[in-house]
Design an enzyme around this catalytic site. Structure first.
Site, PDB file in Angstrom:
ATOM      1  CG  HIS A   1      -5.688  16.402  19.125  1.00 39.93           C
ATOM      2  ND1 HIS A   1      -6.315  15.226  19.794  1.00 39.93           N
ATOM      3  CD2 HIS A   1      -5.504  15.983  17.631  1.00 39.93           C
ATOM      4  CE1 HIS A   1      -6.180  14.367  19.179  1.00 39.93           C
ATOM      5  NE2 HIS A   1      -5.810  14.645  17.608  1.00 39.93           N
TER       6      HIS A   1
ATOM      7  CG  ASN B   1      -1.547  18.362   8.071  1.00 41.68           C
ATOM      8  OD1 ASN B   1      -0.520  18.085   8.440  1.00 41.68           O
ATOM      9  ND2 ASN B   1      -2.825  17.843   8.905  1.00 41.68           N
TER      10      ASN B   1
ATOM     11  NE  ARG C   1      -1.849  19.248  12.746  1.00 36.89           N
ATOM     12  CZ  ARG C   1      -1.758  17.927  13.034  1.00 36.89           C
ATOM     13  NH1 ARG C   1      -1.385  17.049  11.816  1.00 36.89           N
ATOM     14  NH2 ARG C   1      -1.856  17.374  14.041  1.00 36.89           N
TER      15      ARG C   1
ATOM     16  NE  ARG D   1      -2.401   7.814  17.845  1.00 36.73           N
ATOM     17  CZ  ARG D   1      -2.630   8.967  17.756  1.00 36.73           C
ATOM     18  NH1 ARG D   1      -2.347  10.067  18.526  1.00 36.73           N
ATOM     19  NH2 ARG D   1      -2.890   9.547  16.456  1.00 36.73           N
TER      20      ARG D   1
ATOM     21  CD  GLU E   1      -7.331  19.744  13.815  1.00 37.50           C
ATOM     22  OE1 GLU E   1      -7.995  18.823  13.347  1.00 37.50           O
ATOM     23  OE2 GLU E   1      -6.548  19.718  14.575  1.00 37.50           O
TER      24      GLU E   1
END
Ligand code: AMP
Length: 398
Positions: free
Chosen positions: A180, A7, A91, A241, A384
């Site tokens: 996601h 990643n 990813r 956020r 993940e």
């Protein structure tokens, strides 16, 4: 078969090396602050002590070269030669409308990821750097891209289109993509297996609450709606956020307060959410301060969980029948209070928690609903990296 999952971010590279026979994690690690004065690499081989190296790491190539060195190291290594790695799973944040599944990377795929960069300017370019460097360092391995957006490509137009002029969709692909996806897909599969039902017959609401937060309506194993959109900004309230706000706030910030686009971007992405409301983006701090009677923390927590509850209600309406709610990621797996507040008042929808089970949830999977709750409520540890490794294997097998 050994798979390396990478990643690659703007100044960091996270990695995990798997032996997929079992599957087992052979090593994990993180290269951070690439290109900054104080770089750091932490390599954790399974069953051995972690290795930390501090010092300048000028480029992603230097970082990944050090990772390869440690993976091969006589004391801390887990492979004897780079060609033991059958494939590298990357990813990649944005696959646009082109990618609805993991894909072997060739020149054309690389170019498409590059072309999609305007949709994810902070993510796709460093993802590409990771691909380029891994291709150089593992020349015999198959390079596979696993896209964060891919799982949501099954959304119907009523969920992914915005009610803005059609030309903006046709010419510029302005629509909701969702993110996601790897996490929502992983926990959906685990949940269906746990319920003992085929994924194609299972309806779920998966709730990923980490630093970023999103919620997905899953019908028959496919995403049919999700709270993030064109970018990872809308939907739930997150660490920094804002989640959903009236877009006219942006006009006001620009016209009345004279903010530039990049200042507004910073406010909404980096200075809002829990941080904006209560001065801390880590839910553990918010929770502790709420318990001490801090009003700002209580408001932040109440808004955070109310937003989740509103989306759960909306996705019950979208799905019609829900077999299970699934909480996952840092907050979803660890905060019994958030789960309780988000589910409080949903009895009419068939959601009733068992407080003791909720408080005790731990490990890979826990059921936390009351015995008379028609809807199952699960806490599932997301993974993940393992999902990327599995999808990488499935691509090379096919
Ligand atoms: P993730 O992005 O999935 O790694 O989640 C990171 C977030 O999980 C952190 O910012 C924390 O807010 C939250 N978190 C981690 N551990 C706990 C905990 N024990 N209780 C509440 N929140 C937690």
């Amino acid at each position: 078969m050994k798979i390396l999952v990478i990643n690659s971010g703007s100044s960091s590279i996270k990695y995990q090396c798997f032996d997929m026979a079992t599957p087992t994690v052979l090593a994990t690690g993180l290269v951070e602050r690439i290109g900054e004065p104080a770089g750091r690499l932490i390599h954790r081989p399974a069953g051995g002590p972690a290795v930390q190296r501090d010092g300048v790491i000028p480029t992603h190539r230097d970082g990944l070269a050090q990772v390869v060195e440690l993976l091969l190291d006589g004391n801390h290594g887990v492979i004897e030669s780079p060609d033991e790695i059958t494939a590298v799973g990357h990813r990649v944040v944005h696959g646009g409308e082109r990618f609805s599944a993991p894909t072997v990377i060739d020149d054309d795929v690389r170019q498409t990821i590059r072309d999609l960069s305007p949709l994810a300017p902070l993510h796709n370019p460093p993802n590409l750097v990771g691909i380029e460097v891994a291709t150089e360092l593992f020349p015999d391995a198959v390079q596979v891209a696993v896209f964060d957006t891919a799982f949501h490509q099954t959304m119907p137009p009523e969920a992914y289109r915005y009610a803005i002029p059609t030309a903006l969709y046709d010419e510029h692909k302005i629509r909701a993509y969702g993110f996601h996806g790897t996490s929502h897909q992983y926990v959906s599969d685990v949940a269906a297996r746990h319920l003992g039902k085929p994924a194609t017959d299972t309806n779920l609401i998966t709730i990923h609450l980490g630093n970023g937060c999103s919620i997905t309506a899953v019908r028959g194993g496919q995403s049919v709606d999700t709270s993030m959109g064109f970018s990872p900004l809308p939907g739930l309230i997150m660490g920094t956020r804002s989640g959903d706000i009236d877009p006219a706030v942006v006009f006001f910030l620009s016209e009345q307060l004279g903010m530039s686009v990049s200042q507004i971007d910073r406010v909404l992405n980096k200075q809002s959410g829990l941080l904006g409301l209560a001065g801390a983006n880590d839910l553990r701090d918010i929770q502790r301060r709420h318990e001490e009677g801090d009003e700002a923390a209580t408001l932040a927590l109440t808004m955070y969980t109310y937003r989740i509850k509103k989306y759960i209600g909306a996705y019950f309406a979208a799905l019609g029948r829900v077999d299970a709610l699934v909480f996952t990621a840092g907050v979803g797996q660890n905060s019994a209070l958030v789960r309780q507040m988000a589910c409080d008042g949903l009895e009419a929808l068939g959601v009733r928690l068992d407080d003791a089970k909720n408080a005790a949830a731990a490990g890979d999977i826990s059921e936390i609903q009351a015995v008379d709750s028609p809807v199952c409520v699960l806490v599932i540890a997301t993974n993940e990296e393992l999902e990327i490794a599995r999808q990488t294997v499935s691509v090379i097998r096919s």
